[in-house]
Design a protein around this motif. Structure first.
Motif, PDB file in Angstrom:
ATOM      1  N   ALA A  39     -21.229  17.710  -8.498  1.00  0.00           N
ATOM      2  CA  ALA A  39     -21.734  17.416  -7.416  1.00  0.00           C
ATOM      3  C   ALA A  39     -21.595  15.823  -7.144  1.00  0.00           C
ATOM      4  CB  ALA A  39     -22.770  17.803  -6.964  1.00  0.00           C
ATOM      5  N   PRO A  40     -21.342  15.143  -5.994  1.00  0.00           N
ATOM      6  CA  PRO A  40     -21.190  13.596  -5.699  1.00  0.00           C
ATOM      7  C   PRO A  40     -22.679  12.995  -6.579  1.00  0.00           C
ATOM      8  CG  PRO A  40     -20.908  14.779  -3.779  1.00  0.00           C
ATOM      9  CD  PRO A  40     -21.474  16.054  -4.546  1.00  0.00           C
ATOM     10  N   ALA A  41     -23.736  13.480  -6.182  1.00  0.00           N
ATOM     11  CA  ALA A  41     -24.613  12.536  -6.531  1.00  0.00           C
ATOM     12  C   ALA A  41     -24.787  12.409  -8.273  1.00  0.00           C
ATOM     13  CB  ALA A  41     -26.062  13.138  -6.330  1.00  0.00           C
ATOM     14  N   ASP A  42     -24.506  13.536  -8.936  1.00  0.00           N
ATOM     15  CA  ASP A  42     -24.434  13.604 -10.192  1.00  0.00           C
ATOM     16  C   ASP A  42     -23.292  12.941 -10.874  1.00  0.00           C
ATOM     17  OD1 ASP A  42     -26.666  15.412 -10.580  1.00  0.00           O
ATOM     18  OD2 ASP A  42     -25.379  16.963 -10.168  1.00  0.00           O
ATOM     19  N   ALA A  43     -21.901  12.888  -9.959  1.00  0.00           N
ATOM     20  CA  ALA A  43     -20.931  12.033 -10.477  1.00  0.00           C
ATOM     21  C   ALA A  43     -21.232  10.781 -10.416  1.00  0.00           C
ATOM     22  CB  ALA A  43     -19.685  12.694  -9.581  1.00  0.00           C
ATOM     23  N   ARG A  44     -21.725  10.315  -9.201  1.00  0.00           N
ATOM     24  CA  ARG A  44     -22.269   8.983  -9.022  1.00  0.00           C
ATOM     25  C   ARG A  44     -23.041   8.395 -10.404  1.00  0.00           C
ATOM     26  NH1 ARG A  44     -26.449   6.537  -4.581  1.00  0.00           N
ATOM     27  NH2 ARG A  44     -26.455   4.342  -5.512  1.00  0.00           N
ATOM     28  N   ALA A  45     -23.768   9.033 -10.716  1.00  0.00           N
ATOM     29  CA  ALA A  45     -24.602   8.640 -11.940  1.00  0.00           C
ATOM     30  C   ALA A  45     -23.931   8.793 -13.338  1.00  0.00           C
ATOM     31  CB  ALA A  45     -25.998   9.676 -12.198  1.00  0.00           C
ATOM     32  N   ALA A  46     -22.943   9.717 -13.279  1.00  0.00           N
ATOM     33  CA  ALA A  46     -21.994   9.661 -14.539  1.00  0.00           C
ATOM     34  C   ALA A  46     -21.093   8.385 -14.588  1.00  0.00           C
ATOM     35  CB  ALA A  46     -21.236  10.839 -14.527  1.00  0.00           C
ATOM     36  N   PHE A  47     -20.494   8.074 -13.391  1.00  0.00           N
ATOM     37  CA  PHE A  47     -19.464   7.180 -13.331  1.00  0.00           C
ATOM     38  C   PHE A  47     -20.127   5.584 -13.552  1.00  0.00           C
ATOM     39  CE2 PHE A  47     -17.321   3.856 -10.660  1.00  0.00           C
ATOM     40  CZ  PHE A  47     -15.746   4.212 -11.058  1.00  0.00           C
ATOM     41  N   ALA A  48     -21.365   5.638 -13.013  1.00  0.00           N
ATOM     42  CA  ALA A  48     -22.265   4.296 -12.989  1.00  0.00           C
ATOM     43  C   ALA A  48     -22.621   4.099 -14.763  1.00  0.00           C
ATOM     44  CB  ALA A  48     -23.400   4.121 -12.381  1.00  0.00           C
ATOM     45  N   GLY A  49     -22.780   5.329 -15.393  1.00  0.00           N
ATOM     46  CA  GLY A  49     -23.167   5.344 -16.586  1.00  0.00           C
ATOM     47  C   GLY A  49     -22.087   5.500 -17.529  1.00  0.00           C
ATOM     48  N   GLY A  50     -20.785   5.192 -17.371  1.00  0.00           N
ATOM     49  CA  GLY A  50     -19.794   5.282 -18.116  1.00  0.00           C
ATOM     50  C   GLY A  50     -19.118   6.578 -18.745  1.00  0.00           C
ATOM     51  N   SER A  51     -19.789   7.513 -18.121  1.00  0.00           N
ATOM     52  CA  SER A  51     -19.196   8.932 -18.539  1.00  0.00           C
ATOM     53  C   SER A  51     -17.997   9.385 -17.995  1.00  0.00           C
ATOM     54  CB  SER A  51     -20.135   9.933 -18.376  1.00  0.00           C
ATOM     55  OG  SER A  51     -21.663   9.860 -19.007  1.00  0.00           O
ATOM     56  N   LEU A  52     -17.519   8.894 -17.255  1.00  0.00           N
ATOM     57  CA  LEU A  52     -16.491   9.059 -16.334  1.00  0.00           C
ATOM     58  C   LEU A  52     -15.383   8.011 -16.309  1.00  0.00           C
ATOM     59  CD1 LEU A  52     -17.570  10.986 -12.990  1.00  0.00           C
ATOM     60  CD2 LEU A  52     -17.046  12.228 -15.132  1.00  0.00           C
ATOM     61  N   ASP A  53     -14.096   8.499 -16.671  1.00  0.00           N
ATOM     62  CA  ASP A  53     -13.169   7.386 -16.807  1.00  0.00           C
ATOM     63  C   ASP A  53     -12.558   7.025 -15.450  1.00  0.00           C
ATOM     64  OD1 ASP A  53     -12.818   7.367 -19.620  1.00  0.00           O
ATOM     65  OD2 ASP A  53     -11.872   9.387 -19.626  1.00  0.00           O
ATOM     66  N   ALA A  54     -12.808   8.110 -14.456  1.00  0.00           N
ATOM     67  CA  ALA A  54     -12.240   7.829 -13.177  1.00  0.00           C
ATOM     68  C   ALA A  54     -12.951   8.851 -12.413  1.00  0.00           C
ATOM     69  CB  ALA A  54     -10.692   8.158 -12.943  1.00  0.00           C
ATOM     70  N   TRP A  55     -12.742   8.613 -10.877  1.00  0.00           N
ATOM     71  CA  TRP A  55     -13.700   9.451 -10.041  1.00  0.00           C
ATOM     72  C   TRP A  55     -12.775   9.614  -8.683  1.00  0.00           C
ATOM     73  CZ3 TRP A  55     -18.957   7.696  -7.523  1.00  0.00           C
ATOM     74  CH2 TRP A  55     -19.589   8.542  -7.020  1.00  0.00           C
ATOM     75  N   SER A  56     -12.745  11.101  -8.235  1.00  0.00           N
ATOM     76  CA  SER A  56     -12.198  11.308  -7.086  1.00  0.00           C
ATOM     77  C   SER A  56     -13.343  11.522  -6.024  1.00  0.00           C
ATOM     78  CB  SER A  56     -11.045  12.401  -7.326  1.00  0.00           C
ATOM     79  OG  SER A  56     -10.663  12.789  -5.826  1.00  0.00           O
ATOM     80  N   ILE A  57     -13.315  10.754  -4.988  1.00  0.00           N
ATOM     81  CA  ILE A  57     -14.636  10.799  -4.166  1.00  0.00           C
ATOM     82  C   ILE A  57     -14.323  10.370  -2.758  1.00  0.00           C
ATOM     83  CG2 ILE A  57     -15.447   8.553  -4.825  1.00  0.00           C
ATOM     84  CD1 ILE A  57     -17.390  11.752  -4.110  1.00  0.00           C
ATOM     85  N   TRP A  58     -15.198  10.875  -1.645  1.00  0.00           N
ATOM     86  CA  TRP A  58     -15.022  10.344  -0.512  1.00  0.00           C
ATOM     87  C   TRP A  58     -16.228   9.500   0.045  1.00  0.00           C
ATOM     88  CZ3 TRP A  58     -16.169  15.233  -2.262  1.00  0.00           C
ATOM     89  CH2 TRP A  58     -17.501  15.625  -2.032  1.00  0.00           C
ATOM     90  N   ASP A  59     -16.192   9.007   0.845  1.00  0.00           N
ATOM     91  CA  ASP A  59     -17.161   8.037   1.506  1.00  0.00           C
ATOM     92  C   ASP A  59     -18.521   8.862   1.848  1.00  0.00           C
ATOM     93  OD1 ASP A  59     -16.368   5.241   1.668  1.00  0.00           O
ATOM     94  OD2 ASP A  59     -15.137   5.664   3.221  1.00  0.00           O
ATOM     95  N   PRO A  60     -19.513   8.366   1.997  1.00  0.00           N
ATOM     96  CA  PRO A  60     -19.878   7.023   1.456  1.00  0.00           C
ATOM     97  C   PRO A  60     -19.922   6.512  -0.120  1.00  0.00           C
ATOM     98  CG  PRO A  60     -22.184   8.131   2.010  1.00  0.00           C
ATOM     99  CD  PRO A  60     -20.836   9.037   2.043  1.00  0.00           C
ATOM    100  N   TYR A  61     -19.861   7.617  -0.601  1.00  0.00           N
ATOM    101  CA  TYR A  61     -19.830   7.493  -2.421  1.00  0.00           C
ATOM    102  C   TYR A  61     -18.788   6.463  -2.806  1.00  0.00           C
ATOM    103  CZ  TYR A  61     -23.321  11.293  -2.234  1.00  0.00           C
ATOM    104  OH  TYR A  61     -24.484  12.047  -1.965  1.00  0.00           O
TER     105      TYR A  61
END
Length: 317
Positions: free
Chosen positions: A170-192
């Motif tokens: 989910a977007p909020a979880d992906a945001r944390a994972a992206f910021a924490g370096g657990s994702l190499d890339a992120w497909s996402i919509w605004d405002p995220y």
């Protein structure tokens, strides 16, 4: 910004499905309330915050109830279950819902210019193009508009779904994972997407403008559309007026969103400036674009069988 002529033609198109003059219409009992599923973005958030629909329906004695969702798929699950009557999502959730035989219909479309969805990577990533995400962990909301965008971006880059490791979040979880370096890339919509740019220094590999149109849709439960077509027509027409206001008041919309979400005004302003807020009927062109997505998902086995978008397009009657 919508011109007066554009708004008039939109309103006329939305009303085109009303019963013909002189033909007796079946008596319709107005609903006591309309239950609306919304996310903390877009036209519905504007309408909720400004109480536009409450003011519109008050003379008819119709209440408006709001139910918040994090993103599209759970909203459509609630629509199918009868927990809500109406809601808005991106392009992909309705396809998964229709494939699962959900009892819902397309009530209106919100065409976009394709700027609000992106594939981003951390600022230190070696990836320079979409092709470079091969073999990487890519965060995406399963069944979301970002899911479809990611599939299209990979195909355009000559890659297949099997070439990445999708991480469904989910977007909020992906945001944390992206910021924490657990994702190499992120497909996402605004405002995220805007948050990732401004707070994490994310680099954009592609946006939806580089791949294909990313429309949004307003949907209703089939039961509500069948029982209350006049109320549904009135609801969509009222939202068209909200959208016209939002299109010409970006600064006010950005501030409204920031106040409601707690997201920085800078991120909301960037997201709003990439958005459009026009509402209209599901035209043949938009239906064809949606059908292309459905056919792609069927071919990839992401939905169990082909579907026909026009089967669930509401005609207003």
């Amino acid at each position: 910004m919508l011109s007066r002529r554009t708004l008039l033609s939109t309103t006329l198109a939305l009303a085109a499905a009303a019963p013909l003059a002189g033909r007796p219409a079946r008596a319709e009992e107005a609903p006591k309330a309309i239950r609306i599923g919304y996310q903390k973005n877009g036209i519905l958030l504007v309408a909720k915050t400004r109480k536009s629909l409450e003011q519109h329906f008050a003379p008819q004695g119709i209440a408006v109830e709001w139910v918040e969702f994090a993103f599209g798929p759970p909203l459509l699950e609630a629509l199918n279950a009868g927990s809500i009557d109406f809601g808005a999502t991106g392009d992909t959730p309705p396809i998964f819902a229709q494939a699962a035989q959900a009892e819902l219909v397309y009530a209106a479309a919100q065409p976009t210019e394709g700027k609000g969805v992106a594939l981003v990577v951390p600022k230190g990533s070696a990836a320079k193009s979409v092709a470079d995400v091969k073999g990487l962990r890519v965060g995406v909301g399963k069944g979301s508009s970002a899911h479809n965008f990611l599939v299209g971006a990979l195909q355009k880059a000559g890659l297949g779904w099997q070439d990445i490791t999708p991480v469904y979040l989910a977007p909020a979880d992906a945001r944390a994972a992206f910021a924490g370096g657990s994702l190499d890339a992120w497909s996402i919509w605004d405002p995220y997407y805007a948050i990732a740019e401004l707070e994490e220094g994310a680099r954009v590999l592609a946006t939806s403008a580089d791949v294909e149109p990313q429309n949004s849709f307003f949907l209703a439960s089939r039961a509500f559309a069948t029982a209350h077509p006049a109320a549904l027509r009135s609801l969509v027409a009222a939202l068209a007026e909200v959208g016209a206001w939002a299109d010409s008041h970006h600064a006010e919309v950005a501030q409204l969103f920031a106040d409601e979400t707690g997201i920085s005004l800078a991120a909301e302003q960037r997201a709003v400036d990439r958005a459009t807020f026009r509402i209209g009927p599901l035209t043949e062109e938009i239906a064809a674009q949606q059908q292309t997505i459905a056919d792609r998902f069927a071919a990839l086995g992401l939905i169990p069988a082909p579907i026909a978008i026009r089967d669930i397009v509401w005609t207003g009657t």
